[in-house]
Design a protein around this motif. Structure first.
Motif, mmCIF file in Angstrom:
data_model
loop_
_atom_site.group_PDB
_atom_site.id
_atom_site.type_symbol
_atom_site.label_atom_id
_atom_site.label_comp_id
_atom_site.label_asym_id
_atom_site.label_seq_id
_atom_site.Cartn_x
_atom_site.Cartn_y
_atom_site.Cartn_z
ATOM 1 N N PRO A 128 0.826 -1.215 0.000
ATOM 2 C CA PRO A 128 0.000 0.000 0.000
ATOM 3 C C PRO A 128 0.856 1.260 0.000
ATOM 4 O O PRO A 128 1.840 1.344 0.737
ATOM 5 N N GLY A 129 0.453 2.236 -0.798
ATOM 6 C CA GLY A 129 1.181 3.495 -0.833
ATOM 7 C C GLY A 129 0.370 4.686 -0.364
ATOM 8 O O GLY A 129 0.914 5.652 0.169
ATOM 9 N N THR A 130 -0.945 4.622 -0.535
ATOM 10 C CA THR A 130 -1.781 5.786 -0.248
ATOM 11 C C THR A 130 -1.761 6.228 1.210
ATOM 12 O O THR A 130 -1.625 7.428 1.479
ATOM 13 N N PRO A 131 -1.879 5.335 2.202
ATOM 14 C CA PRO A 131 -1.829 5.821 3.583
ATOM 15 C C PRO A 131 -0.529 6.559 3.905
ATOM 16 O O PRO A 131 -0.542 7.613 4.546
ATOM 17 N N GLY A 132 0.588 6.000 3.428
ATOM 18 C CA GLY A 132 1.878 6.642 3.684
ATOM 19 C C GLY A 132 2.033 7.950 2.934
ATOM 20 O O GLY A 132 2.567 8.927 3.471
ATOM 21 N N GLY A 133 1.570 7.976 1.676
ATOM 22 C CA GLY A 133 1.658 9.200 0.906
ATOM 23 C C GLY A 133 0.827 10.313 1.504
ATOM 24 O O GLY A 133 1.256 11.480 1.575
ATOM 25 N N LEU A 134 -0.380 9.968 1.966
ATOM 26 C CA LEU A 134 -1.247 10.966 2.584
ATOM 27 C C LEU A 134 -0.607 11.514 3.856
ATOM 28 O O LEU A 134 -0.556 12.739 4.064
ATOM 29 N N CYS A 135 -0.114 10.618 4.701
ATOM 30 C CA CYS A 135 0.518 11.071 5.945
ATOM 31 C C CYS A 135 1.742 11.946 5.673
ATOM 32 O O CYS A 135 1.951 12.968 6.348
ATOM 33 N N TYR A 136 2.530 11.561 4.674
ATOM 34 C CA TYR A 136 3.740 12.329 4.371
ATOM 35 C C TYR A 136 3.384 13.740 3.885
ATOM 36 O O TYR A 136 3.961 14.736 4.348
ATOM 37 N N MET A 137 2.451 13.834 2.941
ATOM 38 C CA MET A 137 2.062 15.150 2.419
ATOM 39 C C MET A 137 1.483 16.024 3.517
ATOM 40 O O MET A 137 1.809 17.209 3.634
ATOM 41 N N LEU A 138 0.603 15.434 4.334
ATOM 42 C CA LEU A 138 -0.047 16.196 5.394
ATOM 43 C C LEU A 138 0.967 16.662 6.433
ATOM 44 O O LEU A 138 0.956 17.827 6.851
ATOM 45 N N ALA A 139 1.858 15.760 6.843
ATOM 46 C CA ALA A 139 2.838 16.100 7.881
ATOM 47 C C ALA A 139 3.783 17.210 7.439
ATOM 48 O O ALA A 139 4.128 18.100 8.227
ATOM 49 N N ASN A 140 4.193 17.162 6.168
ATOM 50 C CA ASN A 140 5.229 18.081 5.700
ATOM 51 C C ASN A 140 4.697 19.365 5.067
ATOM 52 O O ASN A 140 5.397 20.386 5.090
ATOM 53 N N TYR A 141 3.483 19.338 4.528
ATOM 54 C CA TYR A 141 3.001 20.509 3.785
ATOM 55 C C TYR A 141 1.591 20.954 4.160
ATOM 56 O O TYR A 141 1.141 22.001 3.708
ATOM 57 N N GLY A 142 0.903 20.152 5.002
ATOM 58 C CA GLY A 142 -0.413 20.565 5.465
ATOM 59 C C GLY A 142 -0.317 21.379 6.738
ATOM 60 O O GLY A 142 0.777 21.693 7.234
ATOM 61 N N THR A 143 -1.490 21.713 7.295
ATOM 62 C CA THR A 143 -1.537 22.523 8.522
ATOM 63 C C THR A 143 -2.411 21.889 9.597
ATOM 64 O O THR A 143 -2.261 22.212 10.767
ATOM 65 N N LEU A 144 -3.318 21.013 9.222
ATOM 66 C CA LEU A 144 -4.263 20.429 10.163
ATOM 67 C C LEU A 144 -3.775 19.070 10.652
ATOM 68 O O LEU A 144 -2.781 18.530 10.170
ATOM 69 N N SER A 145 -4.503 18.528 11.604
ATOM 70 C CA SER A 145 -4.167 17.202 12.134
ATOM 71 C C SER A 145 -4.737 16.122 11.224
ATOM 72 O O SER A 145 -5.645 16.361 10.421
ATOM 73 N N LEU A 146 -4.212 14.900 11.381
ATOM 74 C CA LEU A 146 -4.755 13.763 10.652
ATOM 75 C C LEU A 146 -6.212 13.540 11.049
ATOM 76 O O LEU A 146 -7.056 13.220 10.199
ATOM 77 N N GLU A 147 -6.515 13.719 12.316
ATOM 78 C CA GLU A 147 -7.893 13.539 12.786
ATOM 79 C C GLU A 147 -8.843 14.486 12.069
ATOM 80 O O GLU A 147 -9.935 14.093 11.649
ATOM 81 N N GLN A 148 -8.449 15.746 11.920
ATOM 82 C CA GLN A 148 -9.299 16.705 11.218
ATOM 83 C C GLN A 148 -9.469 16.343 9.748
ATOM 84 O O GLN A 148 -10.571 16.405 9.193
ATOM 85 N N VAL A 149 -8.375 15.945 9.105
ATOM 86 C CA VAL A 149 -8.404 15.663 7.673
ATOM 87 C C VAL A 149 -9.163 14.368 7.370
ATOM 88 O O VAL A 149 -9.825 14.254 6.339
ATOM 89 N N LEU A 150 -9.086 13.387 8.278
ATOM 90 C CA LEU A 150 -9.782 12.119 8.057
ATOM 91 C C LEU A 150 -11.232 12.146 8.530
ATOM 92 O O LEU A 150 -11.964 11.174 8.307
ATOM 93 N N ALA A 151 -11.660 13.234 9.154
ATOM 94 C CA ALA A 151 -13.025 13.282 9.693
ATOM 95 C C ALA A 151 -14.095 12.961 8.647
ATOM 96 O O ALA A 151 -14.999 12.149 8.904
#
Length: 626
Positions: A128-151
């Protein structure tokens, strides 16, 4: 005479008006734009923007939502992204494609009687690549938490009204779904009944997937409580998916059903941040992912087409169609042989492939009176000061192709479809695209895929496994660069796009559709740059598709995959004169009523400080702007 002249003027005005007409309106916004393959998923992006998130946050939310809705992809698939960072004014590339697992060797698949790895099931899966890719993009270039984005995705997993498109796809594929116990449990909500799939509008609940996503959110929450930074907390959730209890259940469920993925495979995989490839076309810088995708084929085609006056040929004239078709064939012949994972030897000659001089050489061999059915790979090595080490292999490979008249739909797909149009619908529905932009300048273009219906779900995770292994080859005469090997990424069709003009974002665009992706994106780009269409007109405008290439997906025999020279898909509205000219050139014609593909795009209007959003009239793709 005056009457005839007046009639001529009226007809010309009517033609001009109809040329400007679109079935969907242009989207406008000044603060943000969110476009993707499903209305509910676009709404998820809008929800994140309303919470104050940036375009990366919104793109991650849309990605999560589309995976949860099985928009012909799922959480076990792969993610490919381009991001424009307004702080650095640079485009970066995200490689979140999984790798071939331990045991995935040429000998393994050949011993099972395959010429290509299988289309479906656990042996079709890369990690699987999508969970890791999403976490990487969010951690490095997003502003919100994973909880907010996955809501939004969590709400969808808890139950959403499934749309007819996905529900009917489940019903069509139920015989295959029944082969895999965990898939059967999730998808077939009415076992034993005449219709075993969910009904359109039925609340579709995914308890296991909800549990998996909840575990990731709980891990992030615990890490934050323990004093970890936002980035560290998100990556803690990442680790739970790839190294913790989620990984253990994924691997158990995969191997129980005959798959090869191990805990070590998951743990050693990671998303990669890369420099994108680019070429300049008439002063516009066009960006693509590296040669582990087919994206550079569009860049090669643009280099070739820059040698011709396309505008003077006229949009979709016989000469224009022929020129586009030939340029694409040249680029795809190189793609089929020279593209592969750049982290493995041999090293692809990408510098030569993208050189303007090489493009001129390739353009010079185009025959303007007929289709060339024997176009093969060129020799880019001299254009980077090297000798081609594969001359003998190219001779051995030859260009044997089936030149008899065949359906545009490949044999292995037409067995389950009743028409060309149904085949095209299936092709274009695989994968999705995500486009997002905000007033701060962040721009995101994603083409995620993998784990489409009929998907094999890995144990009690609710996660459908990728089917991307089938894009490898087992025979080096087809491509010495893309032969399957443990730890290697297959060369994929997935190809997001960004274009910059005068150093600022100009277009963000992507499309679904396997081998047609860069064909449709090339024509979309030319529609705007050469023919002055606005972004919505360009997404709906009639395109052509070539099948004179080795198919990247479907079928385990060479006959399923090999090129069909001269096969050309045209729009139903193509004039008879154009059809006749193309037939004289040696083309076999097929027709469809919508031939643009489901393109999603954002145009940046710097004069007025606004966004123009375009979303093709093909399927359910949808956008929201503010």
């Amino acid at each position: 005479m005056k009457f005839l002249w007046t009639l001529f003027i009226l007809m010309a005005l009517m033609h001009t008006s109809s040329a400007q007409q679109t079935q969907k309106p242009v989207l406008h916004g000044k603060n943000w734009m969110a476009i993707t393959g499903k209305p509910l998923a676009a709404t998820a992006g809008a929800m994140i923007f309303q919470k104050g998130g940036n375009a990366v946050d919104a793109a991650c939310a849309m990605l999560a939502a589309t995976c949860t809705m099985w928009d012909m992809l799922s959480w076990g698939g792969e993610t490919q992204a381009l991001i424009y960072n307004p702080k650095t004014k640079k485009v970066i590339a995200i490689n979140a494609l999984g790798i071939a697992p331990t045991g995935a060797t040429v000998a393994f698949f050949k011993n099972k009687g395959y010429n290509f790895p299988p289309e479906y099931g656990p042996l079709a899966a890369v990690t699987p690549g999508t969970p890791g890719g999403l976490c990487y993009m969010l951690a490095n270039y997003g502003t919100l938490s994973l909880e907010q984005v996955l809501a939004p995705a969590l709400q969808l997993a808890a139950g959403y009204p499934i749309e007819a498109q996905t529900a009917n796809s489940i019903e069509r594929n139920k015989d295959q779904i029944k082969q895999w116990p965990y898939s059967k449990k999730v998808f077939l909500t009415h076992p034993g009944e005449n219709r075993e799939a969910p009904d359109a509008g039925e609340i579709f609940v995914q308890k296991n997937l909800l549990q998996t996503l909840t575990k990731m959110v709980e891990t992030e929450r615990a890490a934050m409580k323990a004093g970890k930074s936002r980035k560290e907390a998100i990556m803690a959730a990442y680790d739970r998916f790839y190294k913790g209890d989620i990984a253990r259940e994924f691997v158990r469920g995969c191997q129980e059903q005959g798959g090869l993925i191990t805990m070590e495979d998951l743990a050693r995989w990671k998303p990669l941040e890369e420099a994108p490839l680019k070429v300049a076309y008439k002063g516009i810088d066009v960006y693509k992912l590296q040669q582990w995708t087919q994206g550079p084929a569009m860049l090669q085609a643009l280099n070739i087409l820059e040698n011709f006056d396309l505008k003077s040929m006229g949009y979709n004239s016989a000469r224009y169609i022929h020129t586009i078709y030939q340029a694409m064939n040249l680029a795809f012949a190189d793609r089929d042989f020279y593209y592969g994972d750049p982290y493995f030897k041999p090293q692809e000659p990408i510098k030569g492939l993208l050189s303007k001089e090489y493009a001129k050489q390739r353009a010079s061999i185009i025959q303007f009176d007929q289709n060339n059915p024997r176009i093969g790979p060129g020799d880019p090595y001299p254009f980077e000061g090297k000798a081609n080490p594969y001359t003998a292999l190219l001779k051995k490979r030859g260009y044997e192709m089936d030149t008899t008249k065949r359906n545009f739909a490949p044999v292995h797909d037409i067995r389950n479809t009743s028409s060309l149009i149904e085949y095209q619908q299936r092709l274009w529905l695989g994968t999705t695209s995500v486009e997002a932009a905000d007033k701060e300048g962040w721009v995101v273009s994603i083409t995620p895929s993998g784990g489409w219906v009929p998907a094999c779900i890995a144990g009690n995770t609710g996660v459908g496994m990728s089917q991307r292994m089938q894009s490898f080859v087992l025979d080096s005469t087809l491509s010495p660069f893309n032969v399957v090997q443990p730890g290697k990424r297959p060369r994929v069709t997935l190809t997001p796009s960004l274009a910059l003009k005068d150093g600022k974002p100009f277009l963000s665009f992507a499309v679904q559709g396997g081998d047609t992706q860069d064909q449709n994106l090339l024509q979309f780009f030319l529609n705007i740059v050469e023919f002055g269409m606005n972004v919505q007109q360009a997404t709906e405008a009639a395109n052509i598709n070539s099948n004179q290439l080795w198919l990247s997906l479907g079928g385990t025999k060479n006959d399923d995959r090999k090129p069909r020279p001269g096969q050309l898909l045209l729009n139903n509205n193509t004039p008879e004169t154009v059809r006749n000219e193309l037939k004289k050139m040696g083309y076999t014609l097929s027709f469809g009523d919508r031939t643009s593909g489901p393109i999603n795009a954002i145009y940046f209007d710097w004069k007025h400080g606004s966004f123009w959003g375009g979303s093709s009239n093909y399927g359910e793709d949808y956008g929201i702007g503010w």
